[in-house]
Write a protein that holds these residues in place. Structure first.
Motif, PDB file in Angstrom:
ATOM      1  N   GLU A 101       0.841  -1.206   0.000  1.00 29.16           N
ATOM      2  CA  GLU A 101       0.000   0.000   0.000  1.00 29.16           C
ATOM      3  C   GLU A 101       0.872   1.251   0.000  1.00 29.16           C
ATOM      4  OE1 GLU A 101      -2.956   0.323   3.130  1.00 29.16           O
ATOM      5  OE2 GLU A 101      -3.272   2.444   2.674  1.00 29.16           O
ATOM      6  N   ASP A 121      -0.400  -4.810   3.096  1.00 22.05           N
ATOM      7  CA  ASP A 121      -0.715  -3.528   3.722  1.00 22.05           C
ATOM      8  C   ASP A 121       0.054  -3.559   5.037  1.00 22.05           C
ATOM      9  OD1 ASP A 121      -1.700  -1.352   5.014  1.00 22.05           O
ATOM     10  OD2 ASP A 121      -3.814  -1.798   4.684  1.00 22.05           O
ATOM     11  N   ASP A 124      -2.398  -1.548   8.618  1.00 24.52           N
ATOM     12  CA  ASP A 124      -3.775  -1.197   8.275  1.00 24.52           C
ATOM     13  C   ASP A 124      -4.466  -0.551   9.472  1.00 24.52           C
ATOM     14  OD1 ASP A 124      -6.114  -1.421   6.522  1.00 24.52           O
ATOM     15  OD2 ASP A 124      -6.854  -2.695   8.144  1.00 24.52           O
ATOM     16  N   GLY A 125      -5.298   0.442   9.168  1.00 20.58           N
ATOM     17  CA  GLY A 125      -6.034   1.121  10.238  1.00 20.58           C
ATOM     18  C   GLY A 125      -5.272   2.332  10.728  1.00 20.58           C
ATOM     19  N   ARG A 280      -8.906  -1.709  -0.447  1.00 19.83           N
ATOM     20  CA  ARG A 280      -8.101  -2.103  -1.602  1.00 19.83           C
ATOM     21  C   ARG A 280      -8.223  -3.602  -1.843  1.00 19.83           C
ATOM     22  NH1 ARG A 280      -5.870   2.858   0.166  1.00 19.83           N
ATOM     23  NH2 ARG A 280      -6.467   1.939   2.131  1.00 19.83           N
ATOM     24  N   GLU A 284      -6.084  -5.859   0.901  1.00 26.32           N
ATOM     25  CA  GLU A 284      -7.052  -5.862   2.002  1.00 26.32           C
ATOM     26  C   GLU A 284      -8.137  -6.917   1.735  1.00 26.32           C
ATOM     27  OE1 GLU A 284      -6.475  -1.308   3.642  1.00 26.32           O
ATOM     28  OE2 GLU A 284      -7.937  -1.578   2.055  1.00 26.32           O
TER      29      GLU A 284
HETATM   30 MG    MG Z   1      -5.200  -0.562   4.830  1.00 25.06          MG
END
Ligand code: MG
Ligand code: AHM
Length: 340
Positions: A101, A121, A124-125, A280, A284
């Motif tokens: 990402e 990723d 994430d978050g 994504r 994801e």
């Molecule tokens: Mg993400």
């Protein structure tokens, strides 16, 4: 309730590395080369976990000052996590291509060797990093054919549909650090024991409950959801339904982890701001969909199985509905009747 086939208690102390090695020979893809990739990911997971746990002390909170390919502010921890994964993977002979990402384009690590493509990723978050709420790492692994003609476009090795994944998983940095992975033979879960620095088997063959009374969605976007989704959510809150309970963390990994263990549904439908969905596909939705299917659940974009979508680009977005079979069927019925 999630069913447990075997736990570390009845099998002895089994680390994730031992578990992966024990699968060698059982699975056609379980080779030393493949194991090396997974071990690289668990090493990066331990490094990232250590940084997340000490983020306030290490002064790695906050924005890094750059924006990524999505136009989003990169957080310092996003970049540290990306660096940890690159560092732990690129050194390994079996790694051909990595994509993230946080990288605009895939990085070709080895032109003509390195059988695996790893897409991730790293953290994430991001919006939860600075506020001490769970974040996670998600990964997806494909094979590629290294014997390609001159002028071969390596992007084609990356843009494979999700059903071709040979492995996928995530690490959630929550109240404890937990890793789940699949190689297409069930989902296995490990907890990081900080006292020994190893991921220890917590549960083999995790099964997602067939139904579950949790719905997980950013309801702030309710007014711009498709009518079928609004009707489904209204039903979840109706007397007829029970009603359901709402749970939304805003970290896909953490929201999915709960859905995996407790059942129910996580949804990120198209919205006015993100008409193609926000999440994504490649790093994801695909890995989460693979894990969901392997645990007995399912994932769709509202019209198609996520794993059947042929990606057009690395950073492509998709709507995502993932969870217990009963809930996915139900939301599909609402969307067929009222519009998706
Ligand atoms: Mg993400
Ligand atoms: P990120 O990769 O930039 O962190 O964005 C993805 C995250 C997911 O973890 C989460 O499900 C979603 O974005 C939350 O979005 P929103 O804040 O719109 O609810």
């Amino acid at each position: 309730m999630a069913q447990t086939a075997n736990t570390s208690h009845d099998m002895g102390f089994c680390t994730v590395e031992q578990h992966i090695l024990s699968k060698q020979g059982e699975h056609p893809l379980s080779t030393g080369a493949f194991t090396s990739v997974l071990v690289g990911i668990t090493l990066a997971g331990r490094i990232i976990s250590a940084k997340v746990r000490r983020a306030g002390i290490l002064e790695v909170l906050g924005e890094a000052g750059d924006v990524n390919v999505h136009g989003e502010q990169q957080q310092k921890l996003d970049l540290l996590a990306n660096k940890a994964l690159e560092g732990c993977l690129c050194y390994r002979e079996s790694v051909g291509i990595i994509a993230s990402e946080e990288l605009d384009e895939p990085r070709i690590v080895r032109e003509t060797s390195g059988k695996y493509v790893i897409i991730f990723d790293p953290l994430d978050g991001s919006s939860n990093i600075d506020v001490n709420v769970s974040v996670g790492t998600i990964f997806s692994i494909f094979e590629r054919d290294c014997e390609h003609p001159k002028g071969h476009d390596h992007l084609n090795d990356v843009l494979q549909p999700g059903h071709k994944q040979v492995a996928a998983g995530y690490i959630v940095y929550g109240s404890s650090t937990v890793m789940c992975y699949t190689t297409g033979e069930g989902v296995h879960m490990f907890t990081l024991d900080p006292s020994v620095g190893s991921f220890v088997l917590a549960q083999e063959n995790v099964r997602m409950p067939l139904k579950g009374k949790y719905f997980s969605v950013n309801e702030g976007n309710y007014n711009s959801f498709p009518k079928g989704v609004r009707e489904y959510l209204n039903w979840c809150k109706s007397e007829e339904a029970g009603p359901y309970s709402a749970r939304y963390i805003g970290s896909l990994v953490a929201d999915f982890h709960r859905t995996l263990l407790r059942g129910g549904i996580f949804l990120y439908p198209p919205t006015a701001k993100s008409p193609k969905g926000k999440l994504r596909l490649m790093y994801e939705a695909n890995p989460i969909a693979f894990l969901a299917e392997q645990a007995g659940g399912r994932a769709t974009d509202g019209k198609r199985n996520i794993l059947e979508i042929v990606p057009g680009s690395l950073h492509e977005r998709t709507p995502l509905f993932v969870g217990s079979e009963t809930e996915i069927e139900r939301v599909e019925r609402f969307m067929q009747e009222h519009g998706a």
